[in-house]
Write a protein that holds these residues in place. Structure first.
Motif, short mmCIF file in Angstrom:
data_model
loop_
_atom_site.label_atom_id
_atom_site.label_comp_id
_atom_site.label_asym_id
_atom_site.label_seq_id
_atom_site.Cartn_x
_atom_site.Cartn_y
_atom_site.Cartn_z
N SER A 133 15.08 4.28 -9.09
CA SER A 133 15.79 3.69 -10.28
C SER A 133 14.73 2.91 -11.29
O SER A 133 13.68 2.48 -10.87
CB SER A 133 16.81 2.57 -10.02
N ARG A 134 15.26 2.77 -12.48
CA ARG A 134 14.25 2.17 -13.40
C ARG A 134 13.92 0.74 -13.07
O ARG A 134 12.47 0.51 -13.24
CB ARG A 134 15.07 1.98 -14.90
N ARG A 135 14.61 -0.10 -12.50
CA ARG A 135 14.22 -1.49 -11.85
C ARG A 135 15.09 -1.15 -10.70
O ARG A 135 16.17 -1.45 -10.39
CB ARG A 135 14.82 -2.45 -12.57
N HIS A 136 14.07 -0.72 -9.61
CA HIS A 136 14.72 -0.40 -8.08
C HIS A 136 14.61 -1.70 -7.40
O HIS A 136 15.79 -1.78 -6.60
CB HIS A 136 13.62 0.44 -7.38
N SER A 137 13.72 -2.49 -7.19
CA SER A 137 13.65 -3.52 -6.02
C SER A 137 12.66 -4.63 -6.68
O SER A 137 11.78 -4.44 -7.79
CB SER A 137 13.37 -3.17 -4.68
N ARG A 138 12.68 -5.69 -6.05
CA ARG A 138 11.62 -6.56 -6.16
C ARG A 138 11.32 -7.49 -4.92
O ARG A 138 11.76 -7.49 -4.21
CB ARG A 138 12.09 -7.72 -7.16
N PHE A 139 9.98 -7.87 -5.00
CA PHE A 139 9.39 -8.75 -3.94
C PHE A 139 9.63 -10.20 -4.20
O PHE A 139 9.30 -10.62 -5.55
CB PHE A 139 7.95 -8.24 -3.78
N LEU A 140 10.00 -11.20 -3.45
CA LEU A 140 10.03 -12.51 -3.59
C LEU A 140 9.08 -13.31 -2.67
O LEU A 140 8.99 -12.98 -1.48
CB LEU A 140 11.43 -12.80 -3.53
N LEU A 141 8.12 -14.15 -3.32
CA LEU A 141 7.46 -14.98 -2.76
C LEU A 141 7.88 -16.29 -2.21
O LEU A 141 8.25 -17.21 -3.40
CB LEU A 141 5.94 -15.15 -3.17
N ARG A 142 8.25 -16.59 -1.21
CA ARG A 142 8.96 -17.84 -0.89
C ARG A 142 8.06 -18.61 0.27
O ARG A 142 7.36 -18.02 0.69
CB ARG A 142 10.50 -17.85 -0.33
N VAL A 161 0.88 -1.29 0.00
CA VAL A 161 -0.03 0.03 0.18
C VAL A 161 0.81 1.20 -0.16
O VAL A 161 1.74 1.32 0.87
CB VAL A 161 -0.91 0.02 1.22
N MET A 162 0.66 2.06 -1.01
CA MET A 162 1.46 3.52 -1.03
C MET A 162 0.97 4.49 -0.14
O MET A 162 -0.27 4.66 -0.09
CB MET A 162 1.26 3.86 -2.53
N ARG A 163 1.87 4.75 0.90
CA ARG A 163 1.56 5.71 1.67
C ARG A 163 2.01 7.27 1.55
O ARG A 163 1.15 8.24 1.76
CB ARG A 163 2.21 5.46 2.99
N SER A 164 2.98 7.45 0.73
CA SER A 164 3.35 8.71 0.19
C SER A 164 4.06 8.57 -1.02
O SER A 164 4.84 7.46 -1.21
CB SER A 164 4.22 9.48 1.45
N GLY A 165 4.32 9.55 -1.65
CA GLY A 165 4.84 9.70 -2.89
C GLY A 165 4.09 10.03 -4.31
O GLY A 165 2.98 10.76 -4.04
N PRO A 166 4.11 9.67 -5.51
CA PRO A 166 3.32 10.23 -6.53
C PRO A 166 2.22 9.47 -6.59
O PRO A 166 1.05 10.00 -7.32
CB PRO A 166 4.21 9.58 -7.64
N ILE A 167 1.93 8.17 -5.95
CA ILE A 167 0.58 7.74 -6.29
C ILE A 167 0.14 7.23 -4.76
O ILE A 167 0.15 5.92 -4.47
CB ILE A 167 0.77 6.26 -7.13
N PRO A 168 0.03 7.92 -3.90
CA PRO A 168 -0.41 7.57 -2.50
C PRO A 168 -1.82 6.84 -2.34
O PRO A 168 -2.54 7.17 -3.23
CB PRO A 168 -0.48 8.94 -1.60
N GLY A 169 -2.15 5.93 -1.36
CA GLY A 169 -3.33 5.19 -1.50
C GLY A 169 -3.50 3.95 -2.51
O GLY A 169 -4.65 3.47 -2.37
N THR A 170 -2.73 3.84 -3.42
CA THR A 170 -2.70 2.96 -4.53
C THR A 170 -1.88 1.69 -3.69
O THR A 170 -0.98 1.47 -2.95
CB THR A 170 -1.72 3.19 -5.58
N SER A 171 -2.67 0.35 -3.84
CA SER A 171 -2.49 -0.89 -3.07
C SER A 171 -2.11 -1.99 -4.52
O SER A 171 -2.84 -1.91 -5.52
CB SER A 171 -3.41 -1.45 -2.14
N PHE A 172 -1.23 -2.73 -4.23
CA PHE A 172 -0.84 -3.90 -5.22
C PHE A 172 -0.72 -5.18 -4.46
O PHE A 172 0.02 -5.23 -3.52
CB PHE A 172 0.45 -3.46 -5.95
N THR A 173 -1.20 -6.07 -5.11
CA THR A 173 -1.42 -7.40 -4.36
C THR A 173 -0.42 -8.23 -5.06
O THR A 173 -0.11 -8.46 -6.17
CB THR A 173 -2.77 -8.16 -4.85
N LEU A 174 0.51 -9.06 -4.10
CA LEU A 174 1.53 -9.83 -4.64
C LEU A 174 1.12 -11.25 -4.68
O LEU A 174 0.89 -12.00 -3.89
CB LEU A 174 2.71 -9.74 -3.49
#
Length: 203
Positions: free
Chosen positions: A45-54, A9-22
């Motif tokens: 960065s263009r590809r800044h980080s990633r989430f890993l489901l393990r 869930v985006m709390r601050s930044g360019p798109i606050p309030g937006t949520s993404f399901t992993l």
């Protein structure tokens, strides 16, 4: 959102309030629109980080970004496991929260459960065995013995040598002779000298 699915869930930044399901094993986040979570922030960065489901949980990994990825204010250098409520900061401008409330769903009763229920007897619980106490024999303190002093070897007095005895006798004899000569009367001198001394014999 599907039940028990992790989300961002985006709390601050360019798109606050937006949520993404992993839902994918790997979910990429960055400034580029080709990412699974695009964030239009020039400091990201263009590809800044990633989430890993393990099976162990959800991890976040920084992909060598310029301004870094922070979890609860600490910059990460290796994949970091996330827990519900963790705050993720990208380049100190975009803040998002990780939400994953784990719960166990209660199954609805079936038609077969509407009849009388048989209550199973509780399984007997094992009686705890008291711990075995090991008694160690108590050793009486050994009295300390006084340290015996080494016997003193008597020093033998060396007897006086014959030379010393002879010297002492001679010394005594000389003293006696000197006293006799000093206090001897004049008539004795005449007798000893056979009247050779002038003035002898003494009438």
């Amino acid at each position: 959102m599907p039940e028990n699915q992790p989300q961002i869930v985006m709390r601050s930044g360019p798109i606050p309030g937006t949520s993404f399901t992993l839902t994918k094993d790997e979910t990429y986040l960055g400034r580029d629109l080709s990412n699974d979570i695009p964030v239009p922030d020039p400091e990201i960065s263009r590809r800044h980080s990633r989430f890993l489901l393990r099976p162990e949980g959800v991890f976040i990994e920084d992909l060598g970004s310029t301004n870094g990825t922070f979890v609860n204010g600490v910059r990460i250098a290796a994949p970091q496991i996330l827990t519900d409520g963790d705050l993720i900061t990208l380049a100190e401008s975009t803040v998002m929260s990780f939400e994953h409330k784990l719960g166990t769903a209660v199954p609805a009763p079936s038609l077969a459960d509407t009849g009388p229920r048989q209550v199973a007897a509780p399984a007997p619980q094992p009686v705890p065995t008291p711990p075995t106490q090991v008694y160690e024999p108590v050793q009486a303190p050994v009295p300390s013995r006084p340290v015996a002093e080494a016997p003193r070897i008597p020093t033998e007095k060396k007897p006086m040598g014959w030379c010393s005895i002879v010297l002492i006798i001679l010394l005594i004899a000389l003293v006696v002779i000197a006293l006799v000569l000093i206090f001897m009367p004049a008539s004795w001198w005449c007798t000893l000298s056979f009247n050779a001394i002038p003035g002898c014999p003494i009438q």
